[in-house]
Design a protein around this motif. Structure first.
Motif, PDB file in Angstrom:
ATOM      1  N   ILE A 260       1.563  14.507   1.461  1.00  0.00           N
ATOM      2  CA  ILE A 260       2.520  13.986   2.233  1.00  0.00           C
ATOM      3  C   ILE A 260       2.397  12.525   2.508  1.00  0.00           C
ATOM      4  N   GLY A 261       3.493  11.558   2.026  1.00  0.00           N
ATOM      5  CA  GLY A 261       2.977  10.219   2.375  1.00  0.00           C
ATOM      6  C   GLY A 261       4.432   9.287   2.300  1.00  0.00           C
ATOM      7  N   SER A 262       3.869   8.068   2.117  1.00  0.00           N
ATOM      8  CA  SER A 262       5.009   7.037   2.100  1.00  0.00           C
ATOM      9  C   SER A 262       4.599   5.780   1.198  1.00  0.00           C
TER      10      SER A 262
ATOM     11  N   SER B 225       0.876  -1.192   0.007  1.00  0.00           N
ATOM     12  CA  SER B 225       0.141   0.091  -0.069  1.00  0.00           C
ATOM     13  C   SER B 225       0.894   1.245  -0.236  1.00  0.00           C
ATOM     14  N   ASN B 226       0.546   2.163  -0.599  1.00  0.00           N
ATOM     15  CA  ASN B 226       0.926   3.745  -0.587  1.00  0.00           C
ATOM     16  C   ASN B 226      -0.099   4.533   0.459  1.00  0.00           C
ATOM     17  N   VAL B 227       0.520   5.226   1.266  1.00  0.00           N
ATOM     18  CA  VAL B 227      -0.317   6.104   2.147  1.00  0.00           C
ATOM     19  C   VAL B 227       0.237   7.629   2.050  1.00  0.00           C
ATOM     20  N   PHE B 228      -1.115   8.303   1.737  1.00  0.00           N
ATOM     21  CA  PHE B 228      -0.796   9.716   1.476  1.00  0.00           C
ATOM     22  C   PHE B 228      -2.004  10.684   2.052  1.00  0.00           C
ATOM     23  N   GLY B 229      -1.476  11.813   2.742  1.00  0.00           N
ATOM     24  CA  GLY B 229      -2.317  12.749   2.959  1.00  0.00           C
ATOM     25  C   GLY B 229      -2.352  14.093   2.365  1.00  0.00           C
ATOM     26  N   ILE B 230      -3.358  14.668   2.154  1.00  0.00           N
ATOM     27  CA  ILE B 230      -3.350  16.019   1.305  1.00  0.00           C
ATOM     28  C   ILE B 230      -3.455  17.167   2.074  1.00  0.00           C
TER      29      ILE B 230
ATOM     30  N   THR C 135      10.310   9.054   5.858  1.00  0.00           N
ATOM     31  CA  THR C 135       8.898   9.263   6.070  1.00  0.00           C
ATOM     32  C   THR C 135       8.713  10.208   7.396  1.00  0.00           C
ATOM     33  N   ALA C 136       9.418  10.071   8.279  1.00  0.00           N
ATOM     34  CA  ALA C 136       9.335  10.935   9.463  1.00  0.00           C
ATOM     35  C   ALA C 136       9.592  12.258   8.943  1.00  0.00           C
ATOM     36  N   VAL C 137      10.369  12.599   8.312  1.00  0.00           N
ATOM     37  CA  VAL C 137      11.048  13.809   7.672  1.00  0.00           C
ATOM     38  C   VAL C 137       9.624  14.575   6.966  1.00  0.00           C
ATOM     39  N   ALA C 138       9.086  13.409   5.817  1.00  0.00           N
ATOM     40  CA  ALA C 138       7.832  14.227   5.423  1.00  0.00           C
ATOM     41  C   ALA C 138       6.995  14.286   6.173  1.00  0.00           C
ATOM     42  N   LEU C 139       6.652  13.479   7.146  1.00  0.00           N
ATOM     43  CA  LEU C 139       5.290  13.905   8.085  1.00  0.00           C
ATOM     44  C   LEU C 139       5.730  15.241   8.753  1.00  0.00           C
ATOM     45  N   ALA C 140       7.115  15.505   9.258  1.00  0.00           N
ATOM     46  CA  ALA C 140       7.292  16.588   9.866  1.00  0.00           C
ATOM     47  C   ALA C 140       7.130  17.839   8.915  1.00  0.00           C
ATOM     48  N   ILE C 141       7.583  17.795   7.638  1.00  0.00           N
ATOM     49  CA  ILE C 141       7.224  18.941   6.840  1.00  0.00           C
ATOM     50  C   ILE C 141       5.675  19.000   6.647  1.00  0.00           C
ATOM     51  N   GLY C 142       4.784  18.087   6.627  1.00  0.00           N
ATOM     52  CA  GLY C 142       3.405  18.251   6.678  1.00  0.00           C
ATOM     53  C   GLY C 142       2.808  18.787   7.547  1.00  0.00           C
TER      54      GLY C 142
ATOM     55  N   ILE D  84       4.905  17.050  -3.674  1.00  0.00           N
ATOM     56  CA  ILE D  84       4.894  15.736  -3.213  1.00  0.00           C
ATOM     57  C   ILE D  84       5.957  15.518  -2.319  1.00  0.00           C
ATOM     58  N   PHE D  85       5.995  15.309  -1.196  1.00  0.00           N
ATOM     59  CA  PHE D  85       7.213  14.796  -0.407  1.00  0.00           C
ATOM     60  C   PHE D  85       6.748  13.329   0.194  1.00  0.00           C
ATOM     61  N   GLU D  86       7.734  12.516  -0.294  1.00  0.00           N
ATOM     62  CA  GLU D  86       7.483  11.183   0.003  1.00  0.00           C
ATOM     63  C   GLU D  86       8.645  10.228   0.593  1.00  0.00           C
ATOM     64  N   GLY D  87       8.382   9.422   1.419  1.00  0.00           N
ATOM     65  CA  GLY D  87       9.516   8.423   1.755  1.00  0.00           C
ATOM     66  C   GLY D  87       8.980   6.925   1.382  1.00  0.00           C
ATOM     67  N   HIS D  88       9.537   5.989   1.828  1.00  0.00           N
ATOM     68  CA  HIS D  88       8.810   4.692   1.659  1.00  0.00           C
ATOM     69  C   HIS D  88       8.990   3.673   3.149  1.00  0.00           C
ATOM     70  N   THR D  89       7.651   2.877   3.181  1.00  0.00           N
ATOM     71  CA  THR D  89       7.505   2.296   4.231  1.00  0.00           C
ATOM     72  C   THR D  89       8.266   0.741   4.613  1.00  0.00           C
ATOM     73  N   ASP D  90       8.356   0.276   3.256  1.00  0.00           N
ATOM     74  CA  ASP D  90       8.898  -1.051   3.413  1.00  0.00           C
ATOM     75  C   ASP D  90      10.647  -1.099   3.779  1.00  0.00           C
ATOM     76  N   SER D  91      11.037  -2.252   4.170  1.00  0.00           N
ATOM     77  CA  SER D  91      12.421  -2.459   4.174  1.00  0.00           C
ATOM     78  C   SER D  91      12.992  -3.624   3.732  1.00  0.00           C
ATOM     79  N   ALA D  92      14.214  -3.548   3.328  1.00  0.00           N
ATOM     80  CA  ALA D  92      14.772  -4.750   2.766  1.00  0.00           C
ATOM     81  C   ALA D  92      15.148  -5.966   3.762  1.00  0.00           C
TER      82      ALA D  92
END
Length: 294
Positions: free
Chosen positions: A197-199, A54-59, A175-182, A71-79
């Motif tokens: 703003i999303g991930s 899933s992609n999660v975004f707020g507007i 993602t935390a930085v994107a949320l702080a910007i938001g 658009i500011f985005e990170g990503h949630t999944d990890s390797a």
């Protein structure tokens, strides 16, 4: 790629012209690796399990009409952690060198035997049957393979792993930085500029989340008049970096990078102790940005 390289020695002992298949299979494996990692062809994706991400975004709506989007985005999944990361550095280096040399070794001996079978005839043959042609070249090749081949298998296993890392640096910190910007822009809404703003999900398996995002909203025209700032690995570093080009041959937008550089200089004027900023061309590495560019 590892499969094609791994089975390539099988063809070495066969009658002419089949030994050339050893070199062909190595080149085929290299091409698969290059086309998947660098060109993002996605040819091998059907061979892997499919699951839902899933992609999660707020507007954040602007004051006034929407005339532009950022658009500011990170990503949630990890390797998964690669086994090679746990090897001692010197050991990992030698595994890589000798393991990769196996491919070069196979190409050289495959071509050598193929050519000598044409011009050398029976003089190089030690054993001959309807299927097998065992030659002096095979003897040298397979004796050296006793040492070299295990390193190739070791190298392949080094790129596997079962432990999923928590992903604090790659990429929950972004993602935390994107949320702080938001959070800031929610309290200080820009005029006529809508903020997303999303991930994204599934970045680690070919930037699929961003690909789906671009496909969906690109078709709707939402991305036509917009900037996207992709944040990556914001949790641990000695410097900040603005990426100009990545391994997928994606050339990052000079206008956006110039604005980011300008913002950095303004921040540095107020806080001279912030991390240094550098411009980077990634030989190995990329992020979701390549999906927006391509």
């Amino acid at each position: 790629a590892g499969f094609f390289g791994g089975i390539s020695p099988i063809f070495m002992i066969l009658q002419f012209p089949f030994p050339i298949l050893s070199a062909i299979f190595v080149f085929l494996g290299i091409w698969v690796l290059y086309s998947e990692m660098m060109l993002m062809k996605g040819w091998i994706w059907p061979f892997f399990k499919k699951k839902t991400s899933s992609n999660v975004f707020g507007i954040i709506k602007p004051t006034g009409d929407v005339k532009f989007r950022i658009i500011f985005e990170g990503h949630t999944d990890s390797a998964k952690e690669m086994n090679i990361a746990s090897y001692p550095p010197k050991l990992g280096k030698w595994i890589a060198i000798i393991g990769l040399y196996f491919l070069v070794h196979t190409i050289i001996f495959s071509l050598w035997k193929f050519i000598l079978q044409i011009i050398g005839g029976p003089s190089i043959i030690l054993y001959d049957s309807a299927i097998i042609s065992w030659t002096i070249i095979d003897l040298i090749y397979f004796l050296s393979l006793i040492v070299i081949y295990p390193f190739f298998i070791w190298l392949l296993k080094g790129f596997l792993g079962k432990t999923v890392v928590l992903g604090a640096n790659d990429n929950l910190a972004a993602t935390a930085v994107a949320l702080a910007i938001g959070k800031y822009l929610k309290q200080n809404r820009p005029k006529n500029v809508e903020i997303w703003i999303g991930s994204q999900g599934s970045e680690e398996v070919g930037d699929k989340g961003a690909g789906a995002f671009v496909e969906k909203y690109g078709e709707q025209g939402i991305l036509d008049n917009s900037y996207t700032v992709v944040l990556e690995c914001c949790g641990a570093a000695e410097a900040m970096a603005i990426i100009e080009k990545d391994m997928h041959r994606a050339i990052y937008d000079k206008e956006i990078n110039s604005l980011l550089d300008e913002a950095y200089n303004a921040a540095k004027a107020e806080n001279p102790d912030i991390l240094k900023l550098k411009k980077v061309n990634l030989k190995i590495g990329a992020c979701d940005a390549c999906q927006y560019i391509h």
